[in-house]
Design a protein around this motif. Structure first.
Motif, PDB file in Angstrom:
ATOM      1  N   ILE A 113      -7.790  39.637 -27.870  1.00  0.00           N
ATOM      2  CA  ILE A 113      -6.840  40.515 -27.391  1.00  0.00           C
ATOM      3  C   ILE A 113      -6.356  40.287 -25.845  1.00  0.00           C
ATOM      4  CG2 ILE A 113      -8.537  42.119 -26.122  1.00  0.00           C
ATOM      5  CD1 ILE A 113      -6.770  44.438 -27.200  1.00  0.00           C
ATOM      6  N   PRO A 114      -5.069  40.063 -25.480  1.00  0.00           N
ATOM      7  CA  PRO A 114      -4.656  39.760 -24.231  1.00  0.00           C
ATOM      8  C   PRO A 114      -5.103  40.750 -23.089  1.00  0.00           C
ATOM      9  CG  PRO A 114      -2.707  40.590 -25.522  1.00  0.00           C
ATOM     10  CD  PRO A 114      -4.047  40.711 -26.290  1.00  0.00           C
ATOM     11  N   ASP A 115      -5.773  40.025 -21.896  1.00  0.00           N
ATOM     12  CA  ASP A 115      -6.147  40.899 -21.050  1.00  0.00           C
ATOM     13  C   ASP A 115      -4.842  41.246 -20.006  1.00  0.00           C
ATOM     14  OD1 ASP A 115      -5.595  38.737 -19.360  1.00  0.00           O
ATOM     15  OD2 ASP A 115      -7.797  38.426 -18.756  1.00  0.00           O
ATOM     16  N   ARG A 116      -5.101  41.818 -18.813  1.00  0.00           N
ATOM     17  CA  ARG A 116      -4.003  42.401 -18.161  1.00  0.00           C
ATOM     18  C   ARG A 116      -2.966  41.185 -17.670  1.00  0.00           C
ATOM     19  NH1 ARG A 116      -6.310  46.705 -14.004  1.00  0.00           N
ATOM     20  NH2 ARG A 116      -5.001  48.648 -15.202  1.00  0.00           N
ATOM     21  N   GLN A 117      -3.589  39.917 -17.459  1.00  0.00           N
ATOM     22  CA  GLN A 117      -2.786  38.767 -16.983  1.00  0.00           C
ATOM     23  C   GLN A 117      -2.438  37.894 -18.226  1.00  0.00           C
ATOM     24  OE1 GLN A 117      -6.303  39.805 -15.678  1.00  0.00           O
ATOM     25  NE2 GLN A 117      -5.254  40.736 -14.291  1.00  0.00           N
ATOM     26  N   GLY A 118      -2.623  38.392 -19.471  1.00  0.00           N
ATOM     27  CA  GLY A 118      -2.294  37.829 -20.566  1.00  0.00           C
ATOM     28  C   GLY A 118      -3.059  36.498 -21.208  1.00  0.00           C
ATOM     29  N   ASN A 119      -4.403  36.368 -20.617  1.00  0.00           N
ATOM     30  CA  ASN A 119      -5.065  35.782 -20.921  1.00  0.00           C
ATOM     31  C   ASN A 119      -5.863  36.297 -22.232  1.00  0.00           C
ATOM     32  OD1 ASN A 119      -4.965  33.800 -18.899  1.00  0.00           O
ATOM     33  ND2 ASN A 119      -6.311  35.249 -17.791  1.00  0.00           N
ATOM     34  N   VAL A 120      -6.038  35.349 -23.466  1.00  0.00           N
ATOM     35  CA  VAL A 120      -6.490  36.034 -24.352  1.00  0.00           C
ATOM     36  C   VAL A 120      -8.156  35.985 -24.489  1.00  0.00           C
ATOM     37  CG1 VAL A 120      -6.732  35.621 -26.954  1.00  0.00           C
ATOM     38  CG2 VAL A 120      -4.689  34.970 -25.942  1.00  0.00           C
ATOM     39  N   ILE A 121      -8.627  36.907 -24.685  1.00  0.00           N
ATOM     40  CA  ILE A 121     -10.055  37.410 -24.827  1.00  0.00           C
ATOM     41  C   ILE A 121     -10.451  37.244 -26.392  1.00  0.00           C
ATOM     42  CG2 ILE A 121     -11.979  38.834 -23.885  1.00  0.00           C
ATOM     43  CD1 ILE A 121     -10.511  37.691 -21.591  1.00  0.00           C
ATOM     44  N   ARG A 122     -11.346  36.811 -26.687  1.00  0.00           N
ATOM     45  CA  ARG A 122     -12.045  36.609 -28.137  1.00  0.00           C
ATOM     46  C   ARG A 122     -13.346  37.192 -27.983  1.00  0.00           C
ATOM     47  NH1 ARG A 122      -9.101  32.318 -27.303  1.00  0.00           N
ATOM     48  NH2 ARG A 122      -7.464  31.739 -28.692  1.00  0.00           N
ATOM     49  N   MET A 123     -13.848  37.902 -28.873  1.00  0.00           N
ATOM     50  CA  MET A 123     -15.249  38.368 -29.130  1.00  0.00           C
ATOM     51  C   MET A 123     -16.479  37.115 -29.176  1.00  0.00           C
ATOM     52  SD  MET A 123     -15.495  41.481 -28.746  1.00  0.00           S
ATOM     53  CE  MET A 123     -17.176  41.770 -29.135  1.00  0.00           C
ATOM     54  N   THR A 124     -15.727  36.290 -29.640  1.00  0.00           N
ATOM     55  CA  THR A 124     -16.754  35.012 -29.717  1.00  0.00           C
ATOM     56  C   THR A 124     -16.883  34.520 -27.949  1.00  0.00           C
ATOM     57  OG1 THR A 124     -14.823  33.668 -30.276  1.00  0.00           O
ATOM     58  CG2 THR A 124     -16.144  34.331 -31.936  1.00  0.00           C
ATOM     59  N   ASP A 125     -16.021  34.629 -27.253  1.00  0.00           N
ATOM     60  CA  ASP A 125     -16.166  34.283 -25.817  1.00  0.00           C
ATOM     61  C   ASP A 125     -17.524  35.289 -25.166  1.00  0.00           C
ATOM     62  OD1 ASP A 125     -14.041  32.487 -26.209  1.00  0.00           O
ATOM     63  OD2 ASP A 125     -12.581  33.948 -25.130  1.00  0.00           O
ATOM     64  N   LEU A 126     -17.588  36.247 -25.751  1.00  0.00           N
ATOM     65  CA  LEU A 126     -18.390  37.247 -25.123  1.00  0.00           C
ATOM     66  C   LEU A 126     -19.890  37.189 -26.122  1.00  0.00           C
ATOM     67  CD1 LEU A 126     -16.235  40.251 -24.708  1.00  0.00           C
ATOM     68  CD2 LEU A 126     -16.645  38.518 -22.814  1.00  0.00           C
ATOM     69  N   LYS A 127     -20.051  36.327 -26.838  1.00  0.00           N
ATOM     70  CA  LYS A 127     -21.244  36.302 -27.649  1.00  0.00           C
ATOM     71  C   LYS A 127     -22.388  36.155 -26.659  1.00  0.00           C
ATOM     72  CE  LYS A 127     -23.521  34.001 -31.463  1.00  0.00           C
ATOM     73  NZ  LYS A 127     -23.304  34.644 -32.722  1.00  0.00           N
ATOM     74  N   GLY A 128     -23.584  36.978 -26.902  1.00  0.00           N
ATOM     75  CA  GLY A 128     -24.870  37.139 -26.209  1.00  0.00           C
ATOM     76  C   GLY A 128     -24.636  37.758 -24.802  1.00  0.00           C
ATOM     77  N   LYS A 129     -23.610  38.101 -24.761  1.00  0.00           N
ATOM     78  CA  LYS A 129     -23.482  39.122 -23.292  1.00  0.00           C
ATOM     79  C   LYS A 129     -23.018  40.658 -23.824  1.00  0.00           C
ATOM     80  CE  LYS A 129     -21.102  35.418 -20.966  1.00  0.00           C
ATOM     81  NZ  LYS A 129     -19.802  34.942 -20.580  1.00  0.00           N
ATOM     82  N   LYS A 130     -23.503  41.331 -22.992  1.00  0.00           N
ATOM     83  CA  LYS A 130     -23.178  42.555 -23.162  1.00  0.00           C
ATOM     84  C   LYS A 130     -21.561  42.976 -22.672  1.00  0.00           C
ATOM     85  CE  LYS A 130     -27.708  44.682 -22.986  1.00  0.00           C
ATOM     86  NZ  LYS A 130     -28.452  45.968 -22.671  1.00  0.00           N
ATOM     87  N   ALA A 131     -20.714  43.846 -23.325  1.00  0.00           N
ATOM     88  CA  ALA A 131     -19.400  44.143 -23.173  1.00  0.00           C
ATOM     89  C   ALA A 131     -19.114  45.623 -23.141  1.00  0.00           C
ATOM     90  CB  ALA A 131     -18.614  43.268 -23.721  1.00  0.00           C
ATOM     91  N   LEU A 132     -18.269  46.038 -22.150  1.00  0.00           N
ATOM     92  CA  LEU A 132     -17.695  47.434 -22.357  1.00  0.00           C
ATOM     93  C   LEU A 132     -16.250  47.235 -22.793  1.00  0.00           C
ATOM     94  CD1 LEU A 132     -18.029  50.562 -22.088  1.00  0.00           C
ATOM     95  CD2 LEU A 132     -17.476  50.187 -19.928  1.00  0.00           C
ATOM     96  N   ILE A 133     -15.856  47.673 -23.881  1.00  0.00           N
ATOM     97  CA  ILE A 133     -14.460  47.647 -24.394  1.00  0.00           C
ATOM     98  C   ILE A 133     -13.858  48.813 -24.258  1.00  0.00           C
ATOM     99  CG2 ILE A 133     -13.181  47.159 -26.488  1.00  0.00           C
ATOM    100  CD1 ILE A 133     -15.646  44.977 -27.317  1.00  0.00           C
ATOM    101  N   VAL A 134     -12.796  49.138 -23.569  1.00  0.00           N
ATOM    102  CA  VAL A 134     -12.033  50.278 -23.197  1.00  0.00           C
ATOM    103  C   VAL A 134     -10.612  50.190 -23.808  1.00  0.00           C
ATOM    104  CG1 VAL A 134     -11.312  52.107 -21.406  1.00  0.00           C
ATOM    105  CG2 VAL A 134     -13.390  50.726 -21.205  1.00  0.00           C
ATOM    106  N   THR A 135     -10.171  51.006 -24.770  1.00  0.00           N
ATOM    107  CA  THR A 135      -9.077  50.800 -25.303  1.00  0.00           C
ATOM    108  C   THR A 135      -8.129  52.148 -25.103  1.00  0.00           C
ATOM    109  OG1 THR A 135      -9.547  51.706 -27.218  1.00  0.00           O
ATOM    110  CG2 THR A 135      -9.799  49.549 -27.171  1.00  0.00           C
ATOM    111  N   TRP A 136      -6.903  51.975 -25.116  1.00  0.00           N
ATOM    112  CA  TRP A 136      -5.997  52.843 -24.782  1.00  0.00           C
ATOM    113  C   TRP A 136      -4.524  52.928 -25.558  1.00  0.00           C
ATOM    114  CZ3 TRP A 136      -1.016  53.139 -22.420  1.00  0.00           C
ATOM    115  CH2 TRP A 136      -0.745  54.412 -22.205  1.00  0.00           C
ATOM    116  N   SER A 137      -4.196  53.743 -25.972  1.00  0.00           N
ATOM    117  CA  SER A 137      -2.872  53.798 -26.522  1.00  0.00           C
ATOM    118  C   SER A 137      -1.918  55.026 -26.249  1.00  0.00           C
ATOM    119  CB  SER A 137      -3.213  54.068 -28.268  1.00  0.00           C
ATOM    120  OG  SER A 137      -1.855  54.147 -28.732  1.00  0.00           O
ATOM    121  N   SER A 138      -0.716  54.623 -26.199  1.00  0.00           N
ATOM    122  CA  SER A 138       0.427  55.510 -25.734  1.00  0.00           C
ATOM    123  C   SER A 138       0.790  56.491 -26.680  1.00  0.00           C
ATOM    124  CB  SER A 138       1.288  55.093 -25.035  1.00  0.00           C
ATOM    125  OG  SER A 138       2.161  54.293 -25.974  1.00  0.00           O
ATOM    126  N   TRP A 139       0.631  56.377 -28.096  1.00  0.00           N
ATOM    127  CA  TRP A 139       0.917  57.145 -29.167  1.00  0.00           C
ATOM    128  C   TRP A 139      -0.302  57.912 -29.622  1.00  0.00           C
ATOM    129  CZ3 TRP A 139      -1.945  55.271 -33.112  1.00  0.00           C
ATOM    130  CH2 TRP A 139      -2.437  53.759 -33.121  1.00  0.00           C
TER     131      TRP A 139
END
Length: 139
Positions: A113-139
């Motif tokens: 998924i792209p972050d706010r700056q447009g950089n693509v973040i992949r779950m594989t980049d976070l392997k072995g780290k704890k991550a908090l994933i926050v999602t939001w939708s306007s619909w």
């Protein structure tokens, strides 16, 4: 009263051929694993790597036979249950400690998924780290 009983847990019905007599549900310790996945071990009552130390309320002996008090165990784990004494049917809710343990070890699905700056973040980049994933939708 001593006799058979049924346990409802996680959408299954487990029939117990024999129970002990007492105010709670006294089961054969060997039936514990097929009811809720826990089993008696020297270190306590265990499910996967989680063990709850035994206390005097959990095991009782009647006529030379050992019984495990499933309702005392449910009380210890703050697991809700209801009983129909006349029909000898016990219904147990989910075990909070098992749910919490499962959430700690849960794995997010692979996605990017792209972050706010447009950089693509992949779950594989976070392997072995704890991550908090926050999602939001306007619909």
């Amino acid at each position: 009263a001593k006799g058979s009983a049924s346990v409802l847990y996680q959408g299954r019905q487990i029939t117990l051929a024999e129970t002990g007599s007492g105010p709670g549900l006294l089961i054969n310790p060997e039936d514990l694993k097929r009811i809720n996945g826990f089993e008696l071990k020297p270190e306590g009552v265990c499910y996967a790597d989680m063990c709850i130390p035994l206390n005097s309320k959990l095991l009782t002996t009647q006529n030379g036979k050992q019984w495990f008090d499933l309702t005392a165990f449910a009380d210890l784990l703050e697991q809700p249950y209801v009983v129909d004494q006349e029909s000898k049917v016990w219904s147990f809710a989910e075990i909070p400690a098992k749910r919490d343990n499962m959430m700690v070890n849960g794995m997010a699905p692979e996605f990017e998924i792209p972050d706010r700056q447009g950089n693509v973040i992949r779950m594989t980049d976070l392997k072995g780290k704890k991550a908090l994933i926050v999602t939001w939708s306007s619909w």
